[in-house]
Design an enzyme around this catalytic site. Structure first.
Site, PDB file in Angstrom:
ATOM      1  N   PHE A   1      -5.315  -3.241   2.754  1.00  0.00           N
ATOM      2  CA  PHE A   1      -5.566  -4.667   2.609  1.00  0.00           C
ATOM      3  C   PHE A   1      -5.938  -5.269   3.961  1.00  0.00           C
ATOM      4  CE2 PHE A   1      -4.494  -9.142   1.993  1.00  0.00           C
ATOM      5  CZ  PHE A   1      -5.166  -9.391   0.799  1.00  0.00           C
TER       6      PHE A   1
ATOM      7  N   ASP B   1       3.537  -1.089   2.544  1.00  0.00           N
ATOM      8  CA  ASP B   1       3.159  -2.365   1.955  1.00  0.00           C
ATOM      9  C   ASP B   1       3.357  -2.238   0.442  1.00  0.00           C
ATOM     10  OD1 ASP B   1       1.768  -4.475   0.703  1.00  0.00           O
ATOM     11  OD2 ASP B   1       0.355  -4.651   2.351  1.00  0.00           O
TER      12      ASP B   1
ATOM     13  N   TYR C   1       4.810 -13.277  -5.105  1.00  0.00           N
ATOM     14  CA  TYR C   1       4.081 -14.155  -6.030  1.00  0.00           C
ATOM     15  C   TYR C   1       3.198 -13.399  -7.004  1.00  0.00           C
ATOM     16  CZ  TYR C   1       1.090 -13.683  -1.868  1.00  0.00           C
ATOM     17  OH  TYR C   1       0.421 -13.188  -0.777  1.00  0.00           O
ATOM     18  N   LYS C   2       3.155 -12.080  -6.926  1.00  0.00           N
ATOM     19  CA  LYS C   2       2.347 -11.290  -7.853  1.00  0.00           C
ATOM     20  C   LYS C   2       3.215 -10.921  -9.062  1.00  0.00           C
ATOM     21  CE  LYS C   2      -0.375  -9.400  -3.989  1.00  0.00           C
ATOM     22  NZ  LYS C   2      -1.608 -10.188  -4.151  1.00  0.00           N
TER      23      LYS C   2
ATOM     24  N   ARG D   1     -11.580  -6.815 -10.999  1.00  0.00           N
ATOM     25  CA  ARG D   1     -10.210  -6.304 -10.990  1.00  0.00           C
ATOM     26  C   ARG D   1      -9.396  -6.981 -12.085  1.00  0.00           C
ATOM     27  NH1 ARG D   1      -6.350  -6.694  -5.722  1.00  0.00           N
ATOM     28  NH2 ARG D   1      -6.302  -8.860  -6.443  1.00  0.00           N
TER      29      ARG D   1
END
Length: 407
Positions: free
Chosen positions: A127, A204, A229-230, A378
């Site tokens: 990322f 991560d 928050y995912k 995605r």
């Protein structure tokens, strides 16, 4: 009904977790949400919890609530997160700050533990924040970056890591689930390879926490960082979490020395004395409001169990791959994620040169995926809030949209 609709109906009827979908705000609407791996839907109970907090704790207890409960939240919620989702024993996980800030803290602390080594290993498709922070830490500390070139439809393999690490490797930075492809790394094996070279590993967990079982203690992990928050449904900007293995806690020195990470925050002493244990990774005042929704989701995950969530995730992504190949394969769409569900996290990426335009058009049609270059649509399928029928309905719209945009 199409055969796809019939299949989805049967799968939803057989899904033991189907009833949990009703606990999420908006799940009853016709909108198709394919972006749960960027921002999860809120739980219905979170709104009333926030209202009670304002009236009872914030409004009623005011500053007394810091001593009564709030000051302990980073550690108590961290312990619950570790127990529910991370395979981490108590005292190793803390909640607070953003993912970026915790990545910086963890990387600086890690390289300081390997002062005689001069390299940080990171892959080119990690990322962006991970890569940017690693580059900044390398520049600050006079280190080099060693890059691993990876297949964007996959991720870092054992052979690639073994070739990259060596006696000069201080830290390896890896994602458990690749943000683009959903490649699920073999974390125990990669951790062993790094350790055999004498390096530390920072994991991560942003795209795995809450969707894929994580076993930090069993892996022998050194440090980890992830967002909430995912798949943890903490809400926009909810705080991140950091993990430091117990064996390293009395050694780590993190670089952002705020008052909440001191041994006695209210002594207001002239010098910073790190707090014992994981609390030393804190800096400033804990974001109490941002932790409330996370508590609701952790309670739900504790009720359901992460293994059941993972089983549903495998089912959803396998179904999405099957339907996409049937509906979109004839239009030239290819799979840019691992085909084996055991090597795939909670999302699927579909590849086509038109996908940027397709994604923009889908949002206008109340189908919400996200787009990742080059040409990747995605689909983030949050297991507890996504149904098979929603997947089928959304992919039907993707097909129609592609047909509309095809010259």
């Amino acid at each position: 009904m199409t055969p796809t609709d019939l299949d989805a109906t049967a799968l939803d009827a057989a899904d033991p977790l189907a009833a949990y979908r009703d606990r999420f705000v908006g799940a009853e609407t016709p909108l198709v949400y394919f972006d749960g791996n960027s921002l999860g839907r809120p739980l219905r109970e979170t709104g009333p919890r926030l209202a009670r907090f304002v009236e009872e704790e914030w409004g009623g207890r005011l500053i007394r609530a810091w001593d009564e409960r709030w000051l302990a939240l980073p550690e108590s919620i961290g312990d619950e997160l570790g127990r529910t989702c991370l395979g981490a024993a108590a005292g190793q996980t803390i909640v607070g700050d953003s993912t970026t800030v915790l990545l910086y803290k963890a990387m600086r602390a890690a390289v300081a533990l390997r002062p005689d080594r001069r390299e940080i290993v990171v892959d080119r498709d990690n990322f962006p924040t991970d890569r940017y922070v690693a580059a900044g830490v390398a520049e600050e500390c006079g280190l080099r970056l060693r890059w691993i070139e990876v297949d964007r439809a996959a991720g870092v393999t054992a052979d690639q890591l073994a070739e990259a690490v060596g006696p000069d490797t201080a830290l390896v930075v890896l994602s458990h689930v690749a943000y683009r492809s959903a490649w699920l790394a073999d974390a125990p094996q990669l951790t062993r390879i790094a350790h055999d070279a004498g390096a530390l590993v920072l994991w991560d967990l942003c795209h795995s926490a809450g969707a894929v079982p994580v076993e930090l203690d069993a892996w022998g992990a050194d440090l980890a960082v992830g967002c909430t928050y995912k798949y943890l449904n903490g809400g926009p900007g909810s705080p991140a979490f950091g993990y430091v293995a117990a064996r390293l806690l009395d050694q780590v020195v993190q670089p952002i020395r705020g008052w909440m990470g001191t041994a006695d925050s209210f002594a207001m002493g002239p010098e910073h004395q790190p707090a014992p244990g994981i609390r030393r990774m804190l800096s400033g005042t804990p974001p109490v409001l941002g932790m409330l929704a996370l508590q609701d989701m952790l309670a739900l995950l504790g009720e359901v169990g992460i293994d059941a969530v993972r089983a549903k995730s495998r089912g959803l992504t396998a179904y999405a791959v099957e339907v996409a190949e049937d509906l979109l394969g004839p239009l030239g769409v290819t799979l840019a994620s691992p085909r084996d569900p055991e090597r795939r996290g909670g999302h699927v990426t579909l590849q086509h040169p038109l996908m940027r335009e397709v994604a923009a058009a889908l949002w206008r049609r109340d189908v919400v995926p996200d787009y990742r270059d080059p040409g990747g649509l995605r689909l983030g399928l949050s297991p507890l809030s996504t149904s098979y029928a929603e997947v089928a309905r959304g992919l039907d719209v993707v097909r129609d949209t592609m047909r509309d945009l095809t010259p």
